[in-house]
Design a protein around this motif. Sequence first.
Motif, PDB file in Angstrom:
ATOM      1  N   SER A  44      60.759 -25.459  12.064  1.00 53.10           N
ATOM      2  CA  SER A  44      61.187 -24.906  10.782  1.00 53.10           C
ATOM      3  C   SER A  44      60.842 -25.828   9.620  1.00 53.10           C
ATOM      4  CB  SER A  44      62.694 -24.636  10.797  1.00 53.10           C
ATOM      5  OG  SER A  44      63.414 -25.831  11.054  1.00 53.10           O
ATOM      6  N   GLU A  45      60.660 -27.109   9.912  1.00 51.94           N
ATOM      7  CA  GLU A  45      60.275 -28.101   8.903  1.00 51.94           C
ATOM      8  C   GLU A  45      59.245 -29.055   9.510  1.00 51.94           C
ATOM      9  OE1 GLU A  45      61.125 -27.994   5.821  1.00 51.94           O
ATOM     10  OE2 GLU A  45      62.679 -26.440   6.008  1.00 51.94           O
ATOM     11  N   LYS A 121      57.031 -23.665   9.692  1.00 54.43           N
ATOM     12  CA  LYS A 121      56.248 -24.373   8.674  1.00 54.43           C
ATOM     13  C   LYS A 121      55.344 -25.448   9.270  1.00 54.43           C
ATOM     14  CE  LYS A 121      59.867 -23.707   5.197  1.00 54.43           C
ATOM     15  NZ  LYS A 121      60.840 -24.387   4.291  1.00 54.43           N
ATOM     16  N   ASN A 154      64.879 -28.820  14.833  1.00 57.00           N
ATOM     17  CA  ASN A 154      64.180 -27.806  14.047  1.00 57.00           C
ATOM     18  C   ASN A 154      63.144 -27.025  14.857  1.00 57.00           C
ATOM     19  OD1 ASN A 154      62.610 -30.128  14.260  1.00 57.00           O
ATOM     20  ND2 ASN A 154      61.510 -29.744  12.347  1.00 57.00           N
TER      21      ASN A 154
END
Length: 280
Positions: A44-45, A121, A154
């Motif tokens: 996610s990051e 991402k 994440n």
Amino acid sequence: MGLFGRKNKNKNEENHTVPIEQQVNNKDEQIDNTGSFAGFALLSEPVWDKEQFISDLKEEWDIDISEQEDNDEDDMIYADACGFRIVIGLIPSPVPNGEAEHFAKANYMWKDAVDTVETHKAHLLICILGDDSDVMEKGRLFVKVASAALKQENAIAFYSEGAVYEPEMYIKFSRMIKDDEIPILNLIWFGIYSDGKKAGIYTFGMRRFGKEEIEVYVDADKADLGELRDFVLSVSVYVLDGDVTLKDGETIGFSAEQKLPITVSKGIAVDGDTIKIDLG
């Protein structure tokens, strides 16, 4: 229940292939990817905790890479384990060309797959390098490393070999290794295909073990996809566990009486030639 075995087909019997229209993603050439184990933990990051990964790998699988020499790349790990080379590193961008999103649509066990994958991402590239003399052991190490990577805070999905997995399920399936079982659901994807007339299950991932993919189809109005999936899963375990090569003209069954014809012909849901098993 294990497979009873294979029987040679009588020469006078006709081969049976399922007359389903070929999918548009079939290709004329078949790539040999035996021993190719690579995947992507979607993040996610664009950050990851290397020390946590090293700790999780040791805690879950008793694989200790903490003392191996460091490298100048802060976001990469190169380590030797179980006779192979582990390579894992951060790529601070999504998987290109919308590949992960495309394959997330096929995960019928995870309703939020597409929505979740669309938010990633970055990704961790995970691959196992080394000799292919024991490709199953190489595959097991790949699953161990991937499942440890998916414990990152994440990590939101795992993409490998044309399939996208929910992290919790991938980790759960990986623990079959602890019971000395093949982590079949981590290594092979069992996809669903239907054209309205015929429906069935196909495998994706058998070629990493030097085996042909398997397809089983029946009339769509008679298809019990859960039952078909269990059958194809059992056949796949039989093939991988016993290093069996299914051949055109043979039969296979779960008992001495059951003789299901095997044919090898151009794939329907996957590219190249595939094993077809006729359930009658």
